[in-house]
Design a protein around this motif. Structure first.
Motif, mmCIF file in Angstrom:
data_model
loop_
_atom_site.group_PDB
_atom_site.id
_atom_site.type_symbol
_atom_site.label_atom_id
_atom_site.label_comp_id
_atom_site.label_asym_id
_atom_site.label_seq_id
_atom_site.Cartn_x
_atom_site.Cartn_y
_atom_site.Cartn_z
ATOM 1 N N GLY A 105 5.861 21.955 -2.783
ATOM 2 C CA GLY A 105 7.056 22.731 -2.505
ATOM 3 C C GLY A 105 7.959 22.827 -3.722
ATOM 4 O O GLY A 105 8.527 23.890 -4.007
ATOM 5 N N LEU A 106 8.096 21.721 -4.454
ATOM 6 C CA LEU A 106 8.921 21.748 -5.664
ATOM 7 C C LEU A 106 8.336 22.714 -6.688
ATOM 8 O O LEU A 106 9.067 23.494 -7.316
ATOM 9 N N SER A 107 7.021 22.694 -6.858
ATOM 10 C CA SER A 107 6.371 23.620 -7.802
ATOM 11 C C SER A 107 6.586 25.063 -7.373
ATOM 12 O O SER A 107 6.894 25.931 -8.201
ATOM 13 N N ALA A 108 6.424 25.333 -6.078
ATOM 14 C CA ALA A 108 6.610 26.696 -5.572
ATOM 15 C C ALA A 108 8.061 27.144 -5.736
ATOM 16 O O ALA A 108 8.339 28.292 -6.101
ATOM 17 N N PHE A 109 8.990 26.233 -5.480
ATOM 18 C CA PHE A 109 10.411 26.550 -5.629
ATOM 19 C C PHE A 109 10.723 26.857 -7.090
ATOM 20 O O PHE A 109 11.437 27.820 -7.397
ATOM 21 N N ALA A 110 10.171 26.059 -7.992
ATOM 22 C CA ALA A 110 10.418 26.253 -9.427
ATOM 23 C C ALA A 110 9.854 27.586 -9.914
ATOM 24 O O ALA A 110 10.447 28.251 -10.774
ATOM 25 N N ARG A 111 8.704 27.996 -9.373
ATOM 26 C CA ARG A 111 8.071 29.262 -9.777
ATOM 27 C C ARG A 111 8.772 30.475 -9.190
ATOM 28 O O ARG A 111 8.522 31.607 -9.614
ATOM 29 N N GLY A 112 9.599 30.286 -8.191
ATOM 30 C CA GLY A 112 10.225 31.409 -7.527
ATOM 31 C C GLY A 112 9.417 31.935 -6.357
ATOM 32 O O GLY A 112 9.691 33.027 -5.842
ATOM 33 N N ARG B 271 0.854 -1.182 0.000
ATOM 34 C CA ARG B 271 0.000 0.000 0.000
ATOM 35 C C ARG B 271 0.897 1.242 0.000
ATOM 36 O O ARG B 271 1.619 1.488 0.964
ATOM 37 N N GLU B 272 0.858 1.975 -1.100
ATOM 38 C CA GLU B 272 1.748 3.123 -1.247
ATOM 39 C C GLU B 272 1.198 4.323 -0.486
ATOM 40 O O GLU B 272 0.148 4.863 -0.813
ATOM 41 N N LEU B 273 1.926 4.736 0.544
ATOM 42 C CA LEU B 273 1.559 5.870 1.385
ATOM 43 C C LEU B 273 2.831 6.696 1.566
ATOM 44 O O LEU B 273 3.762 6.246 2.227
ATOM 45 N N ASN B 274 2.872 7.866 0.989
ATOM 46 C CA ASN B 274 4.146 8.563 0.859
ATOM 47 C C ASN B 274 4.461 9.562 1.967
ATOM 48 O O ASN B 274 5.144 10.557 1.730
ATOM 49 N N ILE C 264 11.334 34.197 9.936
ATOM 50 C CA ILE C 264 11.256 33.902 8.507
ATOM 51 C C ILE C 264 9.795 33.881 8.071
ATOM 52 O O ILE C 264 8.885 33.867 8.900
ATOM 53 N N GLN C 265 9.570 33.906 6.776
ATOM 54 C CA GLN C 265 8.229 33.686 6.239
ATOM 55 C C GLN C 265 8.100 32.184 5.964
ATOM 56 O O GLN C 265 8.391 31.723 4.860
ATOM 57 N N ALA C 266 7.723 31.428 6.985
ATOM 58 C CA ALA C 266 7.664 29.974 6.878
ATOM 59 C C ALA C 266 6.424 29.553 6.095
ATOM 60 O O ALA C 266 5.319 30.017 6.374
ATOM 61 N N VAL C 267 6.632 28.660 5.113
ATOM 62 C CA VAL C 267 5.538 28.195 4.269
ATOM 63 C C VAL C 267 5.510 26.666 4.311
ATOM 64 O O VAL C 267 6.424 26.015 3.804
ATOM 65 N N SER C 268 4.463 26.102 4.924
ATOM 66 C CA SER C 268 4.332 24.644 5.006
ATOM 67 C C SER C 268 3.686 24.118 3.727
ATOM 68 O O SER C 268 2.578 24.531 3.371
ATOM 69 N N LEU C 269 4.379 23.219 3.029
ATOM 70 C CA LEU C 269 3.910 22.672 1.761
ATOM 71 C C LEU C 269 4.240 21.190 1.691
ATOM 72 O O LEU C 269 5.209 20.726 2.295
ATOM 73 N N THR C 270 3.450 20.440 0.937
ATOM 74 C CA THR C 270 3.815 19.061 0.653
ATOM 75 C C THR C 270 5.075 19.069 -0.211
ATOM 76 O O THR C 270 5.389 20.094 -0.856
ATOM 77 N N GLY D 121 10.300 27.370 2.550
ATOM 78 C CA GLY D 121 9.375 26.246 2.545
ATOM 79 C C GLY D 121 9.881 25.099 3.410
ATOM 80 O O GLY D 121 11.091 24.938 3.609
ATOM 81 N N TYR D 122 8.950 24.312 3.917
ATOM 82 C CA TYR D 122 9.277 23.121 4.699
ATOM 83 C C TYR D 122 8.034 22.240 4.721
ATOM 84 O O TYR D 122 6.959 22.650 4.265
ATOM 85 N N VAL D 123 8.173 21.024 5.227
ATOM 86 C CA VAL D 123 7.040 20.102 5.359
ATOM 87 C C VAL D 123 6.751 19.951 6.847
ATOM 88 O O VAL D 123 7.575 19.405 7.583
ATOM 89 N N ARG D 124 5.610 20.436 7.280
ATOM 90 C CA ARG D 124 5.293 20.456 8.702
ATOM 91 C C ARG D 124 5.277 19.038 9.289
ATOM 92 O O ARG D 124 4.850 18.081 8.653
ATOM 93 N N ALA D 125 5.763 18.938 10.527
ATOM 94 C CA ALA D 125 5.757 17.682 11.295
ATOM 95 C C ALA D 125 6.549 16.576 10.606
ATOM 96 O O ALA D 125 6.184 15.405 10.656
ATOM 97 N N THR D 126 7.628 16.950 9.951
ATOM 98 C CA THR D 126 8.521 15.975 9.313
ATOM 99 C C THR D 126 9.957 16.306 9.717
ATOM 100 O O THR D 126 10.217 17.257 10.472
ATOM 101 N N THR D 127 10.900 15.526 9.196
ATOM 102 C CA THR D 127 12.309 15.800 9.474
ATOM 103 C C THR D 127 12.704 17.204 9.041
ATOM 104 O O THR D 127 13.525 17.851 9.698
ATOM 105 N N SER D 128 12.142 17.700 7.925
ATOM 106 C CA SER D 128 12.530 19.035 7.451
ATOM 107 C C SER D 128 12.113 20.110 8.456
ATOM 108 O O SER D 128 12.814 21.111 8.627
ATOM 109 N N HIS D 129 10.987 19.927 9.091
ATOM 110 C CA HIS D 129 10.531 20.851 10.135
ATOM 111 C C HIS D 129 11.531 20.839 11.291
ATOM 112 O O HIS D 129 11.926 21.900 11.818
ATOM 113 N N TYR D 130 11.957 19.653 11.671
ATOM 114 C CA TYR D 130 12.859 19.493 12.815
ATOM 115 C C TYR D 130 14.234 20.082 12.546
ATOM 116 O O TYR D 130 14.739 20.898 13.326
ATOM 117 N N TYR D 131 14.870 19.695 11.420
ATOM 118 C CA TYR D 131 16.231 20.181 11.226
ATOM 119 C C TYR D 131 16.251 21.660 10.855
ATOM 120 O O TYR D 131 17.208 22.375 11.183
#
Length: 337
Positions: free
Chosen positions: A181-188, A74-77, A171-177, A146-156
């Motif tokens: 996050g990749l789409s937002a990063f690519a758009r600037g 069961r794929e759960l990412n 900072i202007q923290a933005v929680s994204l999947t 950008g970061y992913v809330r409640a994950t390793t990226s949030h912690y480090y």
């Protein structure tokens, strides 16, 4: 010494393919059968959570996929979904970082942590856009991060900000999947991004992202394996879980000498180019392994819980020790070299 991916990729891929095939065959022949294999497990189906490109292709590539029981993949990412599925009795085994179980401890979720994998921390990175005037974490002040809330990226990210004398309020923290996050990063839309895995690699290779810091020194490198207590209480499912953990342990050890074969299997599932996956491996912070629970593992996990309480992510203290189950320690003792 870990070198960058060589320029002559074709020759490396051809040579490593032959080595991978030989290594895979040798490992499969040498692997001792599980002590639980004497039980008739033909009627058992294990519901196992997987991430795209991880356990499922790993078992196949390493020659460990011929199990005496059925696996319902069961794929759960993300780890939160793994724990939610286990808590709801929709999954027998899953995995993730140390972070989701912190919330599980706080919420008294029905989950046990039965083993731990040790994986790369250089693919957990804090990145800056190639054109952003950012050279250090201190430069994040006032920036869109950008970061992913409640994950390793949030912690480090929290740890790195604190080291620079900053907090999330600076900072202007933005929680994204990861995908958003990749789409937002690519758009600037982001100046910087704390991210892990393939999405971070794509940000580097496709959009020229610069690595400001990695997770080395901030993360333990421990990634728990989550189990359903109901499965642990069922003798046949427990036997199947013991066998699967041993197969995964052999597969994780196999990765270190046969990564090209694994990278090809990953690429077939993820569509990430083989060369990009191999480059991640060549830059890894350490070798892969899977082992039993230890006191140090539990202490590291408690530190994560205490840090999240300190930065206000948790609404109260979380004691993670009761989540850890050492009953598979005997079957996961690493063989002598």
């Amino acid at each position: 010494m870990k070198s960058d991916f060589p320029l002559d990729r074709r020759r490396l891929l051809q040579a490593a393919a032959a080595l991978a095939a030989t290594g895979s065959a040798g490992w499969t022949q040498a692997a001792a059968p599980s002590r639980e294999a004497s039980r008739d497990l033909s009627g058992v189906t294990l519901r196992v959570g997987t991430y795209k490109g991880l356990w499922r292709p790993l078992l196949t590539a390493s020659g460990q996929a011929d199990t005496p029981y059925r696996i319902d993949w069961r794929e759960l990412n993300n780890g939160v979904l793994h724990i939610e599925a286990i808590n709801g009795d929709a999954l027998d085994l899953g995995s993730g970082s140390e972070i989701p179980p912190v919330f599980a401890a706080r919420q008294k979720s029905s989950v046990k942590l039965v083993a731990v994998t040790h994986e790369d921390l250089n693919n957990q990175a804090t990145l800056a856009r190639k054109d952003a005037p950012i050279r250090s974490i201190a430069d994040f002040k006032g920036r869109r991060v950008g970061y992913v809330r409640a994950t390793t990226s949030h912690y480090y990210l929290a740890k790195q900000l604190a080291e620079a004398g900053l907090t999330f309020n600076d900072i202007q923290a933005v929680s994204l999947t990861p995908a958003d996050g990749l789409s937002a990063f690519a758009r600037g839309d982001l100046d910087a991004w704390a991210i892990y895995g393939y999405n971070g690699q794509l940000a580097r290779t496709q959009y020229g992202a610069r690595v400001i810091k990695t997770g080395v020194g901030y993360l333990s490198g421990n990634f728990p394996i989550y189990a359903n207590p109901r499965a642990l209480d069922d003798p046949l499912r427990r036997a199947a879980l013991a066998d699967l953990l041993q197969r995964l342990q052999r597969s994780f050890a196999w990765i270190n000498g046969n990564f090209l074969a694994y990278a090809r299997a990953q690429s077939a599932e993820t569509r990430v180019p083989v060369g990009d996956i191999v480059e991640l491996f060549n830059r890894r912070s350490g070798d892969y392994s899977l082992g039993p629970v230890s006191d140090a593992v539990v202490r590291s996990h408690q530190d994560v819980a205490d840090t999240f309480l300190k930065i206000g992510v948790l609404d109260g203290p979380a004691d993670v020790k009761p989540l850890w189950d050492r009953s598979f320690e005997s079957v996961l003792r690493l063989p002598a070299a």
